[in-house]
Design an enzyme around this catalytic site. Structure first.
Site, PDB file in Angstrom:
ATOM      1  N   ASP A   1       8.591 -14.645   3.194  1.00 47.49           N
ATOM      2  CA  ASP A   1       9.504 -13.621   2.682  1.00 47.49           C
ATOM      3  C   ASP A   1       9.197 -13.284   1.232  1.00 47.49           C
ATOM      4  O   ASP A   1       9.285 -12.121   0.812  1.00 47.49           O
ATOM      5  CB  ASP A   1      10.950 -14.096   2.817  1.00 47.49           C
ATOM      6  CG  ASP A   1      11.443 -14.065   4.256  1.00 47.49           C
ATOM      7  OD1 ASP A   1      10.719 -13.522   5.121  1.00 47.49           O
ATOM      8  OD2 ASP A   1      12.541 -14.584   4.522  1.00 47.49           O
TER       9      ASP A   1
ATOM     10  N   GLU B   1      -0.268  13.421  13.779  1.00 48.80           N
ATOM     11  CA  GLU B   1      -0.896  12.953  12.540  1.00 48.80           C
ATOM     12  C   GLU B   1      -1.672  14.069  11.875  1.00 48.80           C
ATOM     13  O   GLU B   1      -1.654  14.218  10.648  1.00 48.80           O
ATOM     14  CB  GLU B   1      -1.817  11.761  12.845  1.00 48.80           C
ATOM     15  CG  GLU B   1      -2.419  11.090  11.616  1.00 48.80           C
ATOM     16  CD  GLU B   1      -3.757  11.671  11.166  1.00 48.80           C
ATOM     17  OE1 GLU B   1      -4.261  11.241  10.116  1.00 48.80           O
ATOM     18  OE2 GLU B   1      -4.298  12.562  11.863  1.00 48.80           O
TER      19      GLU B   1
ATOM     20  N   SER C   1       4.992   2.204 -26.791  1.00 45.33           N
ATOM     21  CA  SER C   1       4.630   0.792 -26.836  1.00 45.33           C
ATOM     22  C   SER C   1       4.531   0.233 -25.417  1.00 45.33           C
ATOM     23  O   SER C   1       5.402   0.480 -24.574  1.00 45.33           O
ATOM     24  CB  SER C   1       5.679   0.003 -27.613  1.00 45.33           C
ATOM     25  OG  SER C   1       5.420  -1.392 -27.520  1.00 45.33           O
TER      26      SER C   1
ATOM     27  N   HIS D   1       5.920   3.920  -4.527  1.00 44.37           N
ATOM     28  CA  HIS D   1       5.195   2.751  -5.014  1.00 44.37           C
ATOM     29  C   HIS D   1       4.673   3.033  -6.421  1.00 44.37           C
ATOM     30  O   HIS D   1       3.850   3.918  -6.616  1.00 44.37           O
ATOM     31  CB  HIS D   1       4.038   2.434  -4.072  1.00 44.37           C
ATOM     32  CG  HIS D   1       3.606   1.013  -4.052  1.00 44.37           C
ATOM     33  ND1 HIS D   1       3.057   0.393  -5.146  1.00 44.37           N
ATOM     34  CD2 HIS D   1       3.634   0.072  -3.068  1.00 44.37           C
ATOM     35  CE1 HIS D   1       2.760  -0.869  -4.833  1.00 44.37           C
ATOM     36  NE2 HIS D   1       3.109  -1.089  -3.577  1.00 44.37           N
TER      37      HIS D   1
END
Length: 731
Positions: free
Chosen positions: A641, A399, A603, A664
């Site tokens: 789900d 890590e 827009s 994301h």
């Protein structure tokens, strides 16, 4: 770190003895009768976290430095694997070959000051030993991984405060050039790699990252470790400059069959970077001339800070980095307790075991907690308890080098995890202070975090005396969130960034994620000895948490969350909290950047209509969401789900603009500070880029308008898709 055959043999013997001794202690300990109901199991978790077990594990994990790829690191992986198996979990070691950097013990890195009078000063390559455990402290060489290798010399030296984008803008406004300069930047405020990125993009020749006493030793050099938690003059913070997984296999797992980029194509920094303690930094900063730094830039050294770029007497500074790059083998450890009703749904609990040095706090405090949770859940299972969903305990490798073990795992099993993992619960370290508990996570998880925190007894006796009996009470009192309408007061839940193993789970796979820590007060230095040679067992158990009561509270909190997600038939999410958060985030962005979007004729009408649809869908979904007892298994599964699809709908297949390794569209590590997230990150990045081009009089409105319009259209699609996941019919 120097390793020898003797050290390797000794550690191997210690691993074997530790497994036997700890197992004997646990076998001989008196265990209460197993509980039989949901409420009783929750109380069982609170009552049966054993601080003696945590202490024994913590002592063992901090016996020697264990950076990723070292012999000590591999021995710990084997120990965790063996111990988890003895507690009844189905265990597995998953192997990766990673591209890692190490300091060169034969040619240590250094920063040299050359005066015109012939006198020189060289920074100390290792951190001085101290007269407290661990005795016989090993040499720990100072370096930052994944910077440029070589030497850079310059008579132009600049002080850039914390190295934030705004700090570099201040220097530019005062006509102080970064190009070809050696830039001194103090640790703090943001991810170290962002500091270097900002400096390199402006043409810096090299960067020195130093620890300033204002941040790490506010009481002065005489009141430091081992008397206090503060950093002595020689304390040097090690750390990676990259947090994106293995650099030679971007987007794919670093397994044996992987194609690896040539090192020349890896995403490395090109300039030398070297960390140092404030004892060494004084020698350089005391000679810095030029304009006096602003009052908010003045640090804790006994000098007046100047911006440079001149050095007194025409001195020069040379930064020499001799790091070595290797391919090294590391192992993730997995331990599984299979679910009874939904074995194909996973509750993932993770912590890493590698450390830059002894890892007394980061990560071994948390590793010891996870070891205790595995023992407890393993014994619950052997006594007849069965989770509804499968629990997957993960001890991650590497890590510290760049969230590598978890990222490679997420890449290797991406399709399976996106479909089956219901939550990722991370514990990087137990504490950086003892002021308050604090959670970091996505809004869907806020309610369940609050509920579980109310059950955890407060480890702070002074707070209990004030009537705040739970960690929730202190959290609410000391970190209240901004009021929202007529809703009841709530604690602040902090955003996630890219600084730990939740990164790939949330930002690549769209799995709701949470991290937690006991933290310091606002404005106080959090863990001043972070990543230094003095982050030891003594620091943790004698100076930060005597009796390990905060460790016990952390284990209770993480255990309760893991139990909740693994046993509740309907997942404990709050969808409307998330959709309201998305809408509020857009409101903030519109308020701050609406005029800029209008300037480029972009827009956002369709996007705002999609947002309205999403908020409405979230509210309607939450109202019809079934309770655990009033629906059949198929109905509960359908609702679960749908909730899991919400984040998946926000994943862009081609990644974010300019950042293809992040998917994301709503949440991503900020490009200004990787330790926190941005909302609508792609749009914010494009707007920042447009503003910078405009300031440099290089703006091409047509090209910028197209990029912005393209991304707004993508956002509209993903928000619409998210709303449809919550509807009974997606059409």
């Amino acid at each position: 770190m120097r390793s020898s055959l003797l050290v390797t043999v000794v550690v191997a013997v210690l691993v074997t003895l530790a497994v036997l001794v700890i197992s004997l202690v646990l076998t001989l300990s008196d265990e209460p009768e197993p509980p039989s109901t949901y409420e009783h199991y929750r109380q069982h978790i609170i009552d049966n976290i054993n601080t003696n077990n945590i202490n024994a594990s913590l002592r063992f994990f901090t016996l020697e430095p264990h950076p990723a790829g070292s012999p000590g690191d591999e021995h710990l992986a084997q120990y965790i694997h063996t111990t988890w198996g003895m507690h009844g979990l189905k265990t597995q070691l998953i192997k990766y070959e990673l591209f890692l950097a190490t300091a060169n013990a034969n040619m240590p890195n250094k920063v040299i000051l050359n005066g015109t009078d012939g006198e020189t000063f060289e920074s100390t390559p290792i951190q001085p030993a101290v007269d407290v455990p661990p005795s016989g402290q090993q040499d720990i060489y100072s370096f930052n991984s994944f910077c440029g290798v070589g030497a850079a010399q310059s008579s132009s030296v600049v002080y850039a405060n914390y190295g934030r984008d705004e700090d570099f803008h201040h220097l530019s406004e005062h006509n102080i050039t970064i190009k070809n300069s050696i830039v001194f930047i103090r640790y703090g405020k943001l991810f170290r790699g962002d500091k270097v990125r900002f400096a390199e993009s402006r043409g810096a020749a090299a960067v020195v990252l130093y620890t300033d006493p204002a941040d790490a030793a506010p009481l002065g050099p005489l009141h430091t470790y081992p008397s206090t938690v503060f950093a002595p003059p020689g304390a040097t913070q090690l750390g990676s400059l990259k947090l994106q997984g293995d650099l030679l296999t971007p987007g794919y797992p670093a397994v044996e069959s992987a194609f690896r980029l040539p090192e020349s194509e890896a995403d490395l920094f090109s300039i030398p970077v070297q960390p140092m303690g404030y004892g060494d930094a004084w020698h350089f900063l005391s000679l810095l001339e030029g304009e006096e730094a602003p009052s908010t830039w003045q640090g804790g050294l006994n000098l007046t800070y100047h911006l440079g770029p001149e050095l007194a007497g025409g001195a020069q500074v040379t930064v020499v980095v001799n790091d070595q790059h290797h391919r090294k083998t590391v192992y993730n450890v997995l331990g599984v307790i299979e679910g009874q009703e939904e074995p194909d749904r996973y509750v993932v609990v993770g912590n890493h075991y590698d450390a830059w040095t002894y890892g007394g706090v980061d990560p071994s405090s948390a590793t010891a907690v996870v070891m205790e949770l595995v023992r407890m859940f393993g014994e619950m299972h052997s006594s007849g308890w069965r989770p509804w969903r499968t629990m997957v305990f993960c001890s991650w490798a590497a890590e510290e080098y760049g969230v590598m073990g978890s990222t490679e795992f997420a890449e290797q099993f991406s399709t399976i995890l996106k479909d089956r993992a219901v939550v990722y619960l991370n514990l990087d370290m137990v504490m950086d202070g003892n002021y308050s508990f604090r959670a970091m996570g996505v809004p869907m998880l806020h309610d369940v975090a609050f509920e579980m925190a109310k059950l955890v007894p407060n480890p702070d006796p002074a707070e209990v005396a004030q009537g705040r009996d739970s960690i929730y009470d202190t959290w609410l009192h000391r970190y209240p969130a901004e009021p929202s309408g007529d809703s009841a007061p709530r604690p602040m839940v902090a955003p996630l960034g890219t600084g730990s193993d939740f990164r790939a789970f949330l930002f690549n796979l769209g799995i709701p994620s949470m991290d937690m820590v006991f933290t310091s007060a606002p404005g106080e230095a959090g863990l001043p000895l972070y990543h230094t040679a003095y982050e030891t067992y003594f620091l943790t158990t004698s100076l930060m948490d005597q009796g390990l009561l905060y460790h016990q509270a952390s284990a209770r909190m993480l255990g309760l969350l893991a139990h909740e997600f693994s046993t509740q038939p309907v997942l404990p999410y709050n969808v409307s909290t998330y959709t309201d958060f998305i809408s509020a985030s857009w409101g903030d962005l519109s308020l701050s950047h609406g005029s800029q979007l209008a300037h480029f004729n972009v827009s956002t009408d369709a996007l705002e209509a999609a947002l309205e649809e999403l908020v409405s869908a979230g509210k309607a979904f939450q109202e019809r969401r079934p309770s655990p007892t009033d629906a059949d298994d198929l109905t509960r599964r359908r609702y679960n789900d749908a909730m899991l699809l919400l984040d998946k709908a926000l994943l862009a297949p081609l990644g974010l603009p300019g950042r293809p390794l992040l998917n994301h569209v709503l949440l991503a590590p900020s490009s200004l500070n990787g330790y926190v997230w941005d909302t609508f990150p792609g749009l914010r990045d494009l707007l920042r880029m447009a503003q910078e081009e405009e300031e440099e009089e290089a703006s091409e409105d047509f090209a910028t308008s197209r990029l912005l319009a393209e991304h707004v259209a993508a956002l509209t699609h993903h928000l619409t898709l998210a709303a449809r996941t919550l509807s009974a019919s997606p059409w």
